[in-house]
Design a protein around this motif. Structure first.
Motif, PDB file in Angstrom:
ATOM      1  N   ALA A 133       0.832  -1.208   0.000  1.00  0.00           N
ATOM      2  CA  ALA A 133       0.000   0.000   0.000  1.00  0.00           C
ATOM      3  C   ALA A 133       0.864   1.254   0.000  1.00  0.00           C
ATOM      4  N   ALA A 134       1.958   1.222   0.739  1.00  0.00           N
ATOM      5  CA  ALA A 134       2.842   2.386   0.812  1.00  0.00           C
ATOM      6  C   ALA A 134       3.496   2.692  -0.532  1.00  0.00           C
ATOM      7  N   PHE A 135       3.746   1.661  -1.326  1.00  0.00           N
ATOM      8  CA  PHE A 135       4.419   1.845  -2.614  1.00  0.00           C
ATOM      9  C   PHE A 135       3.460   1.797  -3.797  1.00  0.00           C
ATOM     10  N   ALA A 136       2.175   1.768  -3.533  1.00  0.00           N
ATOM     11  CA  ALA A 136       1.173   1.579  -4.585  1.00  0.00           C
ATOM     12  C   ALA A 136       1.302   2.574  -5.730  1.00  0.00           C
ATOM     13  N   GLY A 137       1.679   3.796  -5.466  1.00  0.00           N
ATOM     14  CA  GLY A 137       1.758   4.792  -6.523  1.00  0.00           C
ATOM     15  C   GLY A 137       3.119   4.907  -7.180  1.00  0.00           C
TER      16      GLY A 137
END
Length: 72
Positions: free
Chosen positions: A16-20
């Motif tokens: 989730a932290a690296f999703a973008g």
């Protein structure tokens, strides 16, 4: 097992932290290291934490098709 649940949650948070981030690809490969009943074969992880040579072979076979398109 409780530790695997903690690890799965940590992986979810990291994904989730690296999703973008277009330079980060997250994949859950855990199912490739467990038996149908969810247990881990000692041949794959002798200490139930670190991959054996056989485990790394499985890891590379599963991961390679994901990496090839990123190299092109």
């Amino acid at each position: 097992d409780a530790q695997r649940q903690k690890n799965a949650r940590a992986s979810e948070l990291a994904a989730a932290a690296f999703a973008g981030d277009e330079f980060v690809v997250c994949r859950d490969l855990g199912r490739h290291f467990t038996r149908a009943d969810g247990s881990i074969d000692k041949a794959v992880m002798g200490d139930f934490l670190h991959l054996s040579a056989s485990g790394y072979r499985t890891w590379s076979e599963v991961l390679w098709p994901e990496v090839v398109p990123l190299l092109q």
